[in-house]
Design an enzyme around this catalytic site. Structure first.
Site, PDB file in Angstrom:
ATOM      1  N   GLY A  97      -9.524   3.583  -6.535  1.00  0.00           N
ATOM      2  CA  GLY A  97      -8.172   3.451  -6.315  1.00  0.00           C
ATOM      3  C   GLY A  97      -6.741   4.108  -4.908  1.00  0.00           C
ATOM      4  N   VAL A  98      -5.752   4.091  -5.858  1.00  0.00           N
ATOM      5  CA  VAL A  98      -4.795   4.692  -5.129  1.00  0.00           C
ATOM      6  C   VAL A  98      -5.268   6.351  -5.015  1.00  0.00           C
ATOM      7  CG1 VAL A  98      -3.067   5.442  -7.143  1.00  0.00           C
ATOM      8  CG2 VAL A  98      -2.877   4.412  -5.107  1.00  0.00           C
ATOM      9  N   ASP A  99      -5.828   7.063  -5.427  1.00  0.00           N
ATOM     10  CA  ASP A  99      -6.068   8.222  -5.276  1.00  0.00           C
ATOM     11  C   ASP A  99      -7.217   8.558  -4.241  1.00  0.00           C
ATOM     12  OD1 ASP A  99      -6.326  11.105  -6.355  1.00  0.00           O
ATOM     13  OD2 ASP A  99      -7.638  10.725  -7.270  1.00  0.00           O
ATOM     14  N   THR A 129      -3.361   1.382 -14.078  1.00  0.00           N
ATOM     15  CA  THR A 129      -3.661   0.251 -15.221  1.00  0.00           C
ATOM     16  C   THR A 129      -5.008  -0.475 -14.399  1.00  0.00           C
ATOM     17  OG1 THR A 129      -2.149  -0.449 -13.410  1.00  0.00           O
ATOM     18  CG2 THR A 129      -1.434  -0.756 -14.895  1.00  0.00           C
ATOM     19  N   GLY A 130      -5.502   0.596 -13.928  1.00  0.00           N
ATOM     20  CA  GLY A 130      -6.889   0.419 -12.588  1.00  0.00           C
ATOM     21  C   GLY A 130      -7.714   0.965 -13.469  1.00  0.00           C
ATOM     22  N   ASP A 168       1.072  -1.409   0.109  1.00  0.00           N
ATOM     23  CA  ASP A 168       0.168   0.339  -0.219  1.00  0.00           C
ATOM     24  C   ASP A 168       0.873   1.219  -0.109  1.00  0.00           C
ATOM     25  OD1 ASP A 168      -2.030   2.510   0.786  1.00  0.00           O
ATOM     26  OD2 ASP A 168      -2.930   1.617   2.921  1.00  0.00           O
ATOM     27  N   ILE A 169       0.908   2.047  -1.340  1.00  0.00           N
ATOM     28  CA  ILE A 169       1.639   3.156  -1.423  1.00  0.00           C
ATOM     29  C   ILE A 169       1.553   4.081  -0.366  1.00  0.00           C
ATOM     30  CG2 ILE A 169       0.293   4.585  -2.709  1.00  0.00           C
ATOM     31  CD1 ILE A 169       2.580   5.086  -4.100  1.00  0.00           C
TER      32      ILE A 169
HETATM   33  N1  AR6 Z   1      -1.246   1.773  -3.052  1.00  0.00           N
HETATM   34  C1  AR6 Z   1      -0.463   1.050  -4.647  1.00  0.00           C
HETATM   35  N2  AR6 Z   1      -0.921   0.840  -5.200  1.00  0.00           N
HETATM   36  C2  AR6 Z   1      -2.742   1.193  -5.410  1.00  0.00           C
HETATM   37  C3  AR6 Z   1      -3.944   1.254  -4.384  1.00  0.00           C
HETATM   38  C4  AR6 Z   1      -2.580   1.905  -3.180  1.00  0.00           C
HETATM   39  N3  AR6 Z   1      -3.303   1.693  -1.921  1.00  0.00           N
HETATM   40  N4  AR6 Z   1      -4.414   1.019  -4.509  1.00  0.00           N
HETATM   41  C5  AR6 Z   1      -4.780   0.635  -5.271  1.00  0.00           C
HETATM   42  N5  AR6 Z   1      -3.482   0.655  -6.419  1.00  0.00           N
HETATM   43  P1  AR6 Z   1      -5.911   3.250 -10.660  1.00  0.00           P
HETATM   44  P2  AR6 Z   1      -5.721   5.636 -12.793  1.00  0.00           P
HETATM   45  C6  AR6 Z   1      -3.229   0.149  -7.705  1.00  0.00           C
HETATM   46  O1  AR6 Z   1      -7.575   2.833 -10.488  1.00  0.00           O
HETATM   47  O2  AR6 Z   1      -6.111   3.323 -13.093  1.00  0.00           O
HETATM   48  C7  AR6 Z   1      -9.090   7.165  -9.598  1.00  0.00           C
HETATM   49  O3  AR6 Z   1     -10.800   7.269  -9.301  1.00  0.00           O
HETATM   50  C8  AR6 Z   1      -4.548  -0.385  -8.902  1.00  0.00           C
HETATM   51  O4  AR6 Z   1      -4.252  -2.208  -8.334  1.00  0.00           O
HETATM   52  O5  AR6 Z   1      -6.128   3.658  -8.462  1.00  0.00           O
HETATM   53  O6  AR6 Z   1      -4.718   5.501 -12.929  1.00  0.00           O
HETATM   54  C9  AR6 Z   1      -8.618   8.026  -9.864  1.00  0.00           C
HETATM   55  O7  AR6 Z   1      -9.299   9.815  -9.150  1.00  0.00           O
HETATM   56  C10 AR6 Z   1      -3.797  -0.251 -10.037  1.00  0.00           C
HETATM   57  O8  AR6 Z   1      -2.477  -0.767 -10.156  1.00  0.00           O
HETATM   58  O9  AR6 Z   1      -5.824   4.269 -11.623  1.00  0.00           O
HETATM   59  C11 AR6 Z   1      -8.844   9.034 -11.427  1.00  0.00           C
HETATM   60  O10 AR6 Z   1     -10.221   9.031 -12.783  1.00  0.00           O
HETATM   61  C12 AR6 Z   1      -3.169   1.346 -10.151  1.00  0.00           C
HETATM   62  O11 AR6 Z   1      -2.961   1.454  -8.384  1.00  0.00           O
HETATM   63  C13 AR6 Z   1      -8.958   7.486 -12.547  1.00  0.00           C
HETATM   64  O12 AR6 Z   1      -9.271   6.100 -10.990  1.00  0.00           O
HETATM   65  C14 AR6 Z   1      -3.669   2.547 -10.460  1.00  0.00           C
HETATM   66  O13 AR6 Z   1      -5.453   2.078 -10.548  1.00  0.00           O
HETATM   67  C15 AR6 Z   1      -7.792   7.308 -12.528  1.00  0.00           C
HETATM   68  O14 AR6 Z   1      -7.346   5.747 -13.138  1.00  0.00           O
END
Ligand code: AR6
Length: 162
Positions: free
Chosen positions: A28-30, A115-116, A6-7
């Protein structure tokens, strides 16, 4: 180096956030970063930045994170691969390191941007991440690629070993 985890829990100078162009927070991570940093403070700091174009990066304080800074970057939405998605993703990694250099951050953690929710294929995204970071000139001396899932960690590990 690459790790799985978890970042929001890492002890680094800056964590990179996979944001949206409104810097409005999301899932997601955001979502995880906004919760861990403190929703209200981070939302207010993001609101002052006036959004962020895909491929660009902008910083806020880390607030409740142990990281001093959050570097918000906006990845491309995957639309099949022939809309410049790989170039925009490479730009996210380059621009984030440039912002880290401006902040004099020496350790930076990246999630697997796009990638999410944004649907970028994990293998192609890992290639872009490792290739771009290897080619970059930066003062950052510790770059951590943070995989949330084992598949992504495996991709990073193979690329970093090769
Ligand atoms: N720590 C590390 N990696 C994570 C965590 C975490 N706590 N949580 C998720 N991931 P995403 P995107 C990974 O969907 O595709 C948001 O709503 C996850 O498994 O977070 O760039 C934003 O507001 C995946 O591999 O980001 C934007 O609207 C990676 O983080 C949109 O999503 C990215 O997945 C951005 O989409």
């Amino acid at each position: 180096m690459a790790i799985q985890g978890d970042i929001t829990r890492l002890e680094v100078d800056a964590v990179v956030n996979a944001a949206n162009s409104a810097l409005a927070g999301g899932g997601g991570v955001d979502g995880a970063i906004h919760r861990a940093a403190g929703q209200a403070q981070l939302a207010a700091a993001c609101a002052e930045l006036g959004g962020c174009a895909p491929g660009d990066a902008k910083a806020t304080p880390g607030f409740g994170l142990s990281a001093r800074w959050i570097i918000h970057t906006v990845g491309p939405v995957w639309r099949g691969g022939d809309r410049g998605e790989a170039d925009v993703l490479a730009s996210c990694y380059r621009r984030s390191l440039e912002v880290a250099d401006e902040l004099a951050a020496r350790s930076v953690a990246f999630p697997a941007i796009s990638t999410g929710v944004y649907g970028f294929p994990k293998d192609l995204a890992a290639q872009a991440a490792v290739g771009t970071l290897r080619a970059a000139t930066t003062e950052v001396d510790r770059v951590v690629l943070v995989a949330f899932d084992a598949e992504t960690l495996g991709l990073y590990s193979r690329l970093l070993a090769g």
